[in-house]
Design a protein around this motif. Structure first.
Motif, short mmCIF file in Angstrom:
data_model
loop_
_atom_site.label_atom_id
_atom_site.label_comp_id
_atom_site.label_asym_id
_atom_site.label_seq_id
_atom_site.Cartn_x
_atom_site.Cartn_y
_atom_site.Cartn_z
N LEU A 219 7.04 4.82 -7.42
CA LEU A 219 6.99 3.82 -6.36
C LEU A 219 7.75 2.56 -6.75
O LEU A 219 7.91 2.24 -7.93
N ASP A 220 8.20 1.83 -5.74
CA ASP A 220 8.84 0.54 -5.98
C ASP A 220 7.82 -0.42 -6.60
O ASP A 220 6.60 -0.28 -6.37
N PRO A 221 8.27 -1.40 -7.39
CA PRO A 221 7.33 -2.28 -8.11
C PRO A 221 6.26 -2.91 -7.23
O PRO A 221 5.09 -2.96 -7.61
N LEU A 222 6.63 -3.41 -6.05
CA LEU A 222 5.65 -4.07 -5.20
C LEU A 222 4.61 -3.07 -4.69
O LEU A 222 3.41 -3.35 -4.70
N ILE A 223 5.09 -1.90 -4.24
CA ILE A 223 4.18 -0.87 -3.76
C ILE A 223 3.31 -0.37 -4.91
O ILE A 223 2.11 -0.09 -4.73
N ARG A 224 3.89 -0.27 -6.08
CA ARG A 224 3.13 0.18 -7.25
C ARG A 224 1.98 -0.77 -7.54
O ARG A 224 0.85 -0.36 -7.82
N SER A 225 2.25 -2.08 -7.47
CA SER A 225 1.22 -3.07 -7.69
C SER A 225 0.12 -2.97 -6.64
O SER A 225 -1.07 -3.08 -6.94
#
Length: 433
Positions: A219-225
């Motif tokens: 996942l992209d960093p923001l979605i991962r967070s």
């Protein structure tokens, strides 16, 4: 297993803080003497592995790859247990042993007291259906099934009637924040939404153990967070036993109740996140932790000191007597409304000369912010730097449990700089096992 002891102790933080998530129900998973060798004759080279020959030498001379070497660990029920390491460390190999997608060359795996290796094919099938669920890195959704049917698929395999499984699937759909998406197909969803579906599907079977193999790494960093936040929020309600695989230390520190670090198939350190971060056992672990922003990773309870005394008197004279009964020239004042601020011996003595029997009021204490045990050090830093006295540390019930002096923060941050300055050789990625 016995935790390794680092060769350089961490200043401050003299004891591991009490676990904020409370007591567990005890061990659910035990791994004992686990070995995995890949190749045509794994048993034939096992003695060499046990004799301590290196992974590289065994591969060069025999063509066999050592996946795991003498892994021993215990996982408590209701916890998030993170296994981390670089590619080739054996972490994905390990997680596939729990549901016997891979069988070990030697060793035992006990799940709730049951030896997984002793299960018959039929028993193993039931074990996989009811005891464990898995969330995959690449979602693993069936493209021809709508979201609700994907979530309920595990229940369908279990033979649960359609109406019941769809009702449960809808519940978990809402739990992961996807209400209104039940009629869509996976291809119509974003990566983060697809992973939420995968998480809901794993939770829907109500399995005791959730296996998550690099579940958020695609996942992209923001979605991962956001997915990490989602998992933390769900875990606070569900208290599942989660075995989470990652190569990312920040993710491990954020999610894990305990962390195991693997290197070349061996367990090099295991412990609470604060132990991993502040007391790295080897240069390899130091290389992982040296770039972590400790102010954003550590909470106040990891560095706080025992508190100065608590002042609860109603009059100036009584407060002065309480203070003189302890070491130090200040204390934290509490009344029926809770923590109010810091009172100093000097201020009390000056007030007592006028009227020792006068009641304490806001003129006698100094406003001083309090922090809570779960606050990040980064959040506490501004107040600590501006305050004349160490900040009061309160628990979730507003009780005084510690104090946070500037010196404690300086010790931690100075130690971080010293570890980083050593600059041990950075771990490098190798081929996946």
């Amino acid at each position: 297993m016995t935790e390794m002891t680092p060769d350089q102790p961490m200043p401050g933080a003299s004891a591991t803080p009490a676990d904020p998530r409370g007591a567990t129900d005890g061990p659910l998973v035990r791994v004992e003497g686990l070995y995995k060798v890949f190749g045509p004759d794994p048993r034939g080279v096992l003695d060499q592995v046990k004799a301590g020959r290196s992974k590289a030498d065994i591969l060069a001379e025999t063509g066999h790859t050592v996946g795991l070497k003498d892994i021993n660990l215990t996982i408590d029920k209701g916890r998030i247990y993170v296994v981390m390491g670089l590619s080739g460390s054996g972490k994905s190999t390990l997680i596939r042993h729990f549901n016997r997608l891979i069988d070990p060359t030697d060793g035992r795996i006990l799940i709730d007291g049951t030896d997984v290796m002793a299960l018959s094919p039929r028993e193993l099938e039931q074990f996989r259906r009811h005891k464990m669920s898995m969330v995959f890195q690449r979602f693993g959704l069936m493209p021809h099934r709508k979201v609700l049917d994907n979530i309920g698929y595990g229940l369908q395999v279990q033979g649960v009637p359609r109406a019941e499984r769809l009702a449960k699937a809808r519940h978990w759909l809402e739990a992961v924040g996807l209400e209104g998406y039940e009629g869509m197909y996976p291809a119509q969803l974003s990566g983060g939404q697809q992973q939420r579906v995968g998480l809901a599907r794993a939770l829907c079977t109500d399995a005791d153990i959730l296996l998550m193999d690099e579940a958020f790494s695609a996942l992209d960093p923001l979605i991962r967070s956001e997915m990490q936040d989602q998992l933390i929020a769900l875990q606070e309600k569900l208290h599942k036993t989660i075995i989470f695989i990652t190569h990312d230390l920040d993710e491990a520190l954020r999610l894990g109740d305990r962390i195991a670090i693997l290197k070349d198939g061996e367990l090099v350190q295991e412990g609470a996140p604060v132990d991993i971060l502040l007391r790295p056992a080897t240069d390899y672990v130091k290389a992982f932790v040296k770039d972590v922003n400790r102010a954003r990773a550590l909470t106040v309870d990891t560095v706080m000191k025992p508190p100065s005394h608590r002042i609860t008197a109603e009059t100036i004279g009584e407060a002065l007597e309480q203070m003189k009964g302890h070491k130090g020239d200040y204390g934290y004042y509490f009344n029926d409304d809770g923590y109010q601020g810091v009172v100093s011996q000097k201020a009390l003595e000056e007030a007592a000369r006028a009227d020792a029997n006068a009641p304490l009021n806001e003129a006698h204490w100094e406003d001083s912010p309090a922090v809570t045990t779960g606050d990040l050090i980064e959040q506490a830093l501004p107040g600590t730097l501006d305050a004349e006295y160490p900040l009061a540390v309160l628990d979730e019930n507003g009780e005084l449990v510690g104090q946070l002096p500037r010196e404690a923060l300086a010790e931690v941050l100075t130690y971080a700089e010293e570890v980083a300055a050593e600059d041990p050789e950075k771990p490098t990625e190798t081929a996946k096992v």
